[in-house]
Design a protein around this motif. Structure first.
Motif, PDB file in Angstrom:
ATOM      1  N   LEU A   4       0.847  -1.097   0.032  1.00 28.00           N
ATOM      2  CA  LEU A   4      -0.056  -0.100   0.015  1.00 28.00           C
ATOM      3  C   LEU A   4       0.791   1.322  -0.097  1.00 28.00           C
ATOM      4  O   LEU A   4       1.881   1.157   0.596  1.00 28.00           O
ATOM      5  CB  LEU A   4      -0.816   0.138   1.138  1.00 28.00           C
ATOM      6  N   SER A   9      -2.783   3.569   2.809  1.00 27.36           N
ATOM      7  CA  SER A   9      -2.729   3.080   4.166  1.00 27.36           C
ATOM      8  C   SER A   9      -3.685   4.421   4.848  1.00 27.36           C
ATOM      9  O   SER A   9      -4.571   3.665   5.858  1.00 27.36           O
ATOM     10  CB  SER A   9      -1.322   3.365   4.716  1.00 27.36           C
ATOM     11  N   VAL A  12      -7.281   3.619   4.040  1.00 30.02           N
ATOM     12  CA  VAL A  12      -8.161   2.433   4.544  1.00 30.02           C
ATOM     13  C   VAL A  12      -8.269   2.512   5.941  1.00 30.02           C
ATOM     14  O   VAL A  12      -9.381   2.161   6.425  1.00 30.02           O
ATOM     15  CB  VAL A  12      -6.938   1.396   4.140  1.00 30.02           C
ATOM     16  N   LEU A  27     -10.259  -3.592   5.519  1.00 28.47           N
ATOM     17  CA  LEU A  27     -10.991  -3.649   4.396  1.00 28.47           C
ATOM     18  C   LEU A  27     -10.620  -4.859   3.751  1.00 28.47           C
ATOM     19  O   LEU A  27      -9.543  -5.486   3.524  1.00 28.47           O
ATOM     20  CB  LEU A  27     -10.417  -2.338   3.219  1.00 28.47           C
ATOM     21  N   VAL A  41     -14.949  -4.538  -2.676  1.00 26.63           N
ATOM     22  CA  VAL A  41     -14.051  -3.871  -1.483  1.00 26.63           C
ATOM     23  C   VAL A  41     -15.218  -3.683  -0.420  1.00 26.63           C
ATOM     24  O   VAL A  41     -16.254  -2.958  -0.500  1.00 26.63           O
ATOM     25  CB  VAL A  41     -13.376  -2.455  -1.794  1.00 26.63           C
ATOM     26  N   THR A  43     -15.794  -3.415   4.262  1.00 29.11           N
ATOM     27  CA  THR A  43     -15.367  -3.198   5.468  1.00 29.11           C
ATOM     28  C   THR A  43     -15.301  -4.718   6.298  1.00 29.11           C
ATOM     29  O   THR A  43     -16.446  -5.379   6.039  1.00 29.11           O
ATOM     30  CB  THR A  43     -15.637  -2.302   6.324  1.00 29.11           C
ATOM     31  N   ALA A  59      -2.659   0.033   8.755  1.00 26.71           N
ATOM     32  CA  ALA A  59      -3.872  -0.357   7.813  1.00 26.71           C
ATOM     33  C   ALA A  59      -3.930  -2.125   7.538  1.00 26.71           C
ATOM     34  O   ALA A  59      -2.803  -2.430   7.421  1.00 26.71           O
ATOM     35  CB  ALA A  59      -3.928   0.611   6.510  1.00 26.71           C
ATOM     36  N   VAL A  61      -5.566  -4.921   5.316  1.00 24.54           N
ATOM     37  CA  VAL A  61      -6.271  -5.240   4.030  1.00 24.54           C
ATOM     38  C   VAL A  61      -6.384  -6.682   4.061  1.00 24.54           C
ATOM     39  O   VAL A  61      -5.254  -7.434   4.087  1.00 24.54           O
ATOM     40  CB  VAL A  61      -5.681  -4.629   2.684  1.00 24.54           C
TER      41      VAL A  61
END
Length: 97
Positions: A4, A9, A12, A27, A41, A43, A59, A61
């Motif tokens: 990222l 970051s 997110v 995410l 995408v 949460t 962050a 992911v």
């Protein structure tokens, strides 16, 4: 593995902090059906079994198997447009020096 940018970051973390309060929230990038072609995408309060986890600068992911294959070694960037919408972009990764 996906990395990222600093912008990604930050965005997110902001999205997750505005929507979820759990420590493992992040995410999640996934593909609903093989024929859809695009990634969704959302949460997520935590990774699902089988998800790859990318954590950078605070962050988180989560990538399902399809997202891992689609995103590979790319760089995720993000920006907020004039209407306040978030735009995610993929950049090729820099070759190792």
């Amino acid at each position: 593995m996906l990395t990222l940018t600093e912008n990604a970051s930050t965005i997110v973390k902001t999205i997750v902090d505005q929507n979820l309060t759990t420590e493992d929230a992040g995410l999640r990038f996934s593909q609903e059906g093989v024929e859809s072609g695009g990634l969704t995408v959302t949460t997520a309060e935590q990774a699902l079994p089988g998800d790859a986890v990318v954590e950078q600068d605070g962050a988180k992911v989560y990538l399902d198997e399809t997202a891992v294959a689609a995103l590979g070694d790319q760089v995720l960037d993000a920006a907020v447009d004039e209407t306040g919408g978030v735009q995610f972009n993929l950049l090729p990764s820099s070759p190792a020096v």
